[in-house]
Design an enzyme around this catalytic site. Sequence first.
Site, mmCIF file in Angstrom:
data_model
loop_
_atom_site.group_PDB
_atom_site.id
_atom_site.type_symbol
_atom_site.label_atom_id
_atom_site.label_comp_id
_atom_site.label_asym_id
_atom_site.label_seq_id
_atom_site.Cartn_x
_atom_site.Cartn_y
_atom_site.Cartn_z
ATOM 1 C CG ASP A 20 36.139 39.687 47.140
ATOM 2 O OD1 ASP A 20 35.181 38.012 46.940
ATOM 3 O OD2 ASP A 20 35.603 39.496 48.992
ATOM 4 N N GLY A 21 34.716 39.932 44.997
ATOM 5 C CA GLY A 21 33.927 41.031 43.959
ATOM 6 C C GLY A 21 33.550 40.693 42.898
ATOM 7 N N GLY A 23 30.946 38.351 42.506
ATOM 8 C CA GLY A 23 29.469 38.445 41.867
ATOM 9 C C GLY A 23 28.934 39.681 42.508
ATOM 10 N NE ARG A 24 30.885 42.021 46.612
ATOM 11 C CZ ARG A 24 31.743 42.278 47.258
ATOM 12 N NH1 ARG A 24 31.369 43.631 47.930
ATOM 13 N NH2 ARG A 24 33.017 41.354 47.755
ATOM 14 N NE ARG A 33 27.795 34.608 42.844
ATOM 15 C CZ ARG A 33 28.652 35.455 43.752
ATOM 16 N NH1 ARG A 33 27.690 36.414 44.029
ATOM 17 N NH2 ARG A 33 29.393 35.114 44.094
ATOM 18 C CG HIS A 37 33.022 33.559 39.210
ATOM 19 N ND1 HIS A 37 33.799 34.570 39.855
ATOM 20 C CD2 HIS A 37 31.834 33.140 39.481
ATOM 21 C CE1 HIS A 37 32.677 34.111 41.044
ATOM 22 N NE2 HIS A 37 31.423 33.230 41.005
ATOM 23 C CB SER A 65 37.793 29.080 49.604
ATOM 24 O OG SER A 65 36.243 28.755 49.296
ATOM 25 C CG LEU A 131 54.546 36.133 37.623
ATOM 26 C CD1 LEU A 131 55.402 36.676 39.495
ATOM 27 C CD2 LEU A 131 53.497 36.130 37.060
ATOM 28 C CB SER A 198 38.506 34.441 53.283
ATOM 29 O OG SER A 198 38.166 35.272 53.404
HETATM 30 C C1 FPP Z 1 35.695 35.724 44.878
HETATM 31 O O1 FPP Z 1 34.052 37.020 43.740
HETATM 32 C C2 FPP Z 1 36.405 35.384 43.408
HETATM 33 C C3 FPP Z 1 35.955 33.581 43.510
HETATM 34 C C4 FPP Z 1 35.509 32.758 44.459
HETATM 35 C C5 FPP Z 1 36.755 33.136 41.773
HETATM 36 C C6 FPP Z 1 37.525 33.771 41.203
HETATM 37 C C7 FPP Z 1 37.257 33.379 40.285
HETATM 38 C C8 FPP Z 1 38.130 33.762 38.779
HETATM 39 C C9 FPP Z 1 38.815 34.772 39.050
HETATM 40 C C10 FPP Z 1 38.214 33.081 37.949
HETATM 41 C C11 FPP Z 1 39.624 33.087 36.823
HETATM 42 C C12 FPP Z 1 39.857 31.734 37.630
HETATM 43 C C13 FPP Z 1 41.122 31.965 36.923
HETATM 44 C C14 FPP Z 1 42.006 30.439 37.665
HETATM 45 C C15 FPP Z 1 41.505 31.687 35.581
HETATM 46 P P1 FPP Z 1 33.459 36.728 44.838
HETATM 47 O O2 FPP Z 1 31.671 36.317 43.725
HETATM 48 O O3 FPP Z 1 32.813 35.716 46.416
HETATM 49 O O4 FPP Z 1 32.348 37.919 44.943
HETATM 50 P P2 FPP Z 1 31.646 38.289 45.088
HETATM 51 O O5 FPP Z 1 31.328 38.179 47.244
HETATM 52 O O6 FPP Z 1 31.181 39.786 45.132
HETATM 53 O O7 FPP Z 1 29.906 37.647 45.454
#
Ligand code: FPP
Length: 245
Positions: A20-21, A23-24, A33, A37, A65, A131, A198
């Site tokens: 998580d994080g 976007g921030r 955003r 990612h 999700s 793994l 979550s």
């Molecule tokens: C949550 O942060 C992150 C996600 C919903 C996406 C995770 C995706 C990746 C790390 C991209 C790579 C994936 C693969 C499988 C290679 P958030 O966007 O909810 O952050 P926030 O809470 O700061 O808004």
Amino acid sequence: MSSNEEKNIPMPEHIAIIMDGNGRWATKRGLPRTAGHSAGMNALENIVRFCSDSGVKYLTVYAFSTENWKRSKAEVNGIFKIMVLYIKKEIDELDRKNVRMCPVGAWNDIPGAAAKSMQYAVDRTKDNDGLVFNIALNYGGRREIADAFRKIAEEYRAAGKELRPEDIDEDLISKHMYAPDDPDPDLIIRTGGEKRISNFLLWQCAYSEFVYSDVLWPDFGPEQLMDCVKEFNGRHRRFGGLDKK
Ligand code: FPP
């Protein structure tokens, strides 16, 4: 930090991560955003490499999700594009490192190009015995449990058998989860400062240890992972029993 420096520190068999994080991280830098990612993808590359080198047997990450479809189309498409890029970029090294890639979730519903790329990664790494790298994709814990019950009912119907209340037990349900052969996660890490589950691994987290990190996922590296592992190693797991005297 090299895995050698850490070689005296025991690693959990199964680590699961809510990344998580992103976007921030991007917003703080005035970036879109999706840039968060992309940076999250780089963090994931490092963590997978480190886990593989450190003898972790199972790593499960929450990539998308069942609730993430509520985000803008641009962000959703961006995440899947990044996933395709990740596979393209990393598949040779993952395969060389004997990593087996296993999507978990209703991942056949994701956009075609992403599903095709994931299928390629699955086929390419299916015989690897290093793994186990589970990627939760269009994953929801409640959906997984509902899917398990549906599979059980379908199997009974196909066999012409009646499903009786006494047929249902924990073992039967566990066997119908997305990754029935994997042990439950020992350690679940959530980055980004929030403290909630979550809808992640609801069935499997019964006796997992939770460690929360304030670090935003793109800034999370092997050093932060080892901080979480050290915290985990300091916990007493009793699995509902009592400490031995
Ligand atoms: C949550 O942060 C992150 C996600 C919903 C996406 C995770 C995706 C990746 C790390 C991209 C790579 C994936 C693969 C499988 C290679 P958030 O966007 O909810 O952050 P926030 O809470 O700061 O808004």
